[in-house]
Design an enzyme around this catalytic site. Structure first.
Site, PDB file in Angstrom:
ATOM      1  N   GLY A 361       0.809  -1.232   0.000  1.00 22.06           N
ATOM      2  CA  GLY A 361       0.000   0.000   0.000  1.00 22.06           C
ATOM      3  C   GLY A 361       0.837   1.275   0.000  1.00 22.06           C
ATOM      4  O   GLY A 361       1.963   1.292   0.504  1.00 22.06           O
ATOM      5  N   GLU A 362       0.306   2.314  -0.596  1.00 21.08           N
ATOM      6  CA  GLU A 362       0.926   3.649  -0.630  1.00 21.08           C
ATOM      7  C   GLU A 362       2.330   3.640  -1.246  1.00 21.08           C
ATOM      8  O   GLU A 362       3.223   4.360  -0.815  1.00 21.08           O
ATOM      9  CB  GLU A 362       0.933   4.275   0.767  1.00 21.08           C
ATOM     10  CG  GLU A 362      -0.487   4.477   1.280  1.00 21.08           C
ATOM     11  CD  GLU A 362      -0.584   5.305   2.521  1.00 21.08           C
ATOM     12  OE1 GLU A 362       0.164   6.277   2.646  1.00 21.08           O
ATOM     13  OE2 GLU A 362      -1.426   4.974   3.368  1.00 21.08           O
ATOM     14  N   GLY A 363       2.485   2.802  -2.244  1.00 17.80           N
ATOM     15  CA  GLY A 363       3.784   2.689  -2.925  1.00 17.80           C
ATOM     16  C   GLY A 363       4.388   1.340  -2.593  1.00 17.80           C
ATOM     17  O   GLY A 363       4.798   1.115  -1.453  1.00 17.80           O
TER      18      GLY A 363
END
Ligand code: COS
Length: 378
Positions: A361-363
């Site tokens: 998640g988030e990169g």
């Protein structure tokens, strides 16, 4: 450079730790089993002003720094990754609202986000565009005094529990990253449909799913920043988000190490506690060292944000390192427990499942290596 927490940072750490031990950690196993969103914990977080820690007092916050935001996420993550990721996703809405909102937008939305009365969410990812954030297909067309949104968002944390959403959409499909804009969308807007919930491997108490925009008309004033600024707004929001993920990764890892130490001091084999064996001590030594390193990377990112400098590199390093350390530490915590670690009776298998999201998640770790590597060779 000072490696000692300030009095305020220390106070917030103790407050959130105490809160987590009493109000959060006891419910994490149940949340995981049932896959239910913990509204009772959200209510307690509101009562204890946990949502507002890094926001200015004029919007009802505590006016604390980014290190305090990181400490809050770490301590919550030590008790429950589901609760920590919920707050981190909320911040992905509240932080850019604070940074890019007009005075009217901030007056309208920030106080309720800061108090936690309303939860926030951030919609960038789509079914066919995750890492390739510029490849989103959701469109926003200006028609008179409204934008009309059409498209789908996927893997959105707080998708059904949020009230306020920041949504990235293309306003100029031919302009690449410069053709993306960010919009504030309120729950209940006609044409804004809450889709299906994901049945996840970990962080099962968090609320993740799909959003659908079907000719969803939103007022022109709900554009956040200017047209074409949406990609930068999203990337800046993700810098803080990545710092936050790094922070609650430290919390998960810390929890796993503490469980491993407790078990190693109880379990006997060959006539002594297994904690007396070098094989176990070496695993714990690596855990402690990697947790300290990850925490320092997180604090370094937060420190740079507090200096009002771009901290994309530091945030990427903090998240990458913390995620990989948390995976290794939760895996080795299971190893210390032996067969019992593989059982759902003990929390360590849950921590491994929770930690996996840190690498996605988030990169993803691959995207973060691209960000770090790209910055190094420049
Ligand atoms: N802060 C400020 N500006 C930023 C920025 C940041 N953190 N990141 C990028 N920008 C700016 C760049 O400076 C560039 O602006 P200029 O053209 O004016 O110089 C612009 O944004 C485009 O940046 P870049 O060229 O790096 O974009 P790319 O299309 O190459 O994409 C990656 C870069 C792959 C790193 C990006 O798409 C990404 O982070 N993807 C992962 C998305 C993600 O994390 N998704 C998870 C789901 S969200 S919960």
């Amino acid at each position: 450079m000072n490696f000692k927490l300030t009095t305020e940072q220390e106070m917030i750490k103790n407050m959130v730790r105490e809160f987590t031990e009493k109000e959060v950690a006891p419910y994490d196993g149940e949340m995981d089993k049932k896959g239910e969103f913990p509204w009772h914990i959200i209510d307690k977080m509101r009562e204890n002003d946990i949502f507002g820690i890094p926001f200015p007092e004029e919007y009802g916050g505590a006016g604390a720094d980014a290190i305090c935001e990181a400490i809050t996420l770490e301590e919550l993550g030590r008790g429950s990754a589901s609760v920590a990721i919920t707050l981190d996703a909320h911040m992905l809405c509240a932080n850019p609202m604070h940074l890019f909102g007009t005075e009217e937008q901030k007056k309208k939305y920030l106080p309720d986000l800061v108090s936690g009365k309303k939860l926030g969410a951030f919609g960038l990812t789509e079914p066919c565009a995750g890492s390739d954030a510029a490849g989103i297909q959701t469109m926003a067309k200006l028609e008179g005094d409204h934008y009309v949104l059409n498209g789908r968002k996927a893997w959105i944390t707080n998708f059904s529990v949020a009230d306020v959403y920041i949504i990235a959409a293309k306003t100029n499909p031919d302009a690449g990253v410069k053709g993306i804009s960010a919009f504030i969308v309120e729950k209940g807007t006609p044409g804004f449909i809450i889709g299906d919930k994901e049945d996840k491997m970990g962080v099962r108490g968090s609320d993740t799913g799909e959003l659908i925009f079907d000719n969803c008309k939103i007022p022109k004033e709900n554009l956040l920043g200017s047209e074409g600024q949406g990609f930068k707004i999203a990337m800046i929001a993700l810098d803080s988000g990545r710092m936050g993920v790094g922070a609650f990764g430290v919390g998960i890892a810390q929890h796993a190490m503490e469980e491993a130490i407790k078990y190693a001091n109880q379990r006997t084999a060959f006539g002594k506690n297994i904690g007396k064996f070098q094989a176990i001590q070496f695993m714990i030594a690596d855990m402690a060292t990697e947790i300290a390193a990850a925490r320092n990377l997180v604090y370094a990112a937060a420190f740079k944000r507090d200096c009002k400098e771009r901290f994309s590199l530091e945030a990427a390093m903090a998240k990458l390192y913390s995620a990989e350390a948390a995976m290794k530490i939760t895996k080795n915590a299971i190893q210390v427990f032996g067969g019992y670690g593989y059982s759902r009776e003990y929390p360590v298998e849950r921590l491994l499942r929770d930690a996996k999201i840190l690498e996605i998640g988030e990169g993803t770790s691959e995207i973060l290596r691209m960000v770090i590597g790209g910055s190094m060779v420049k």
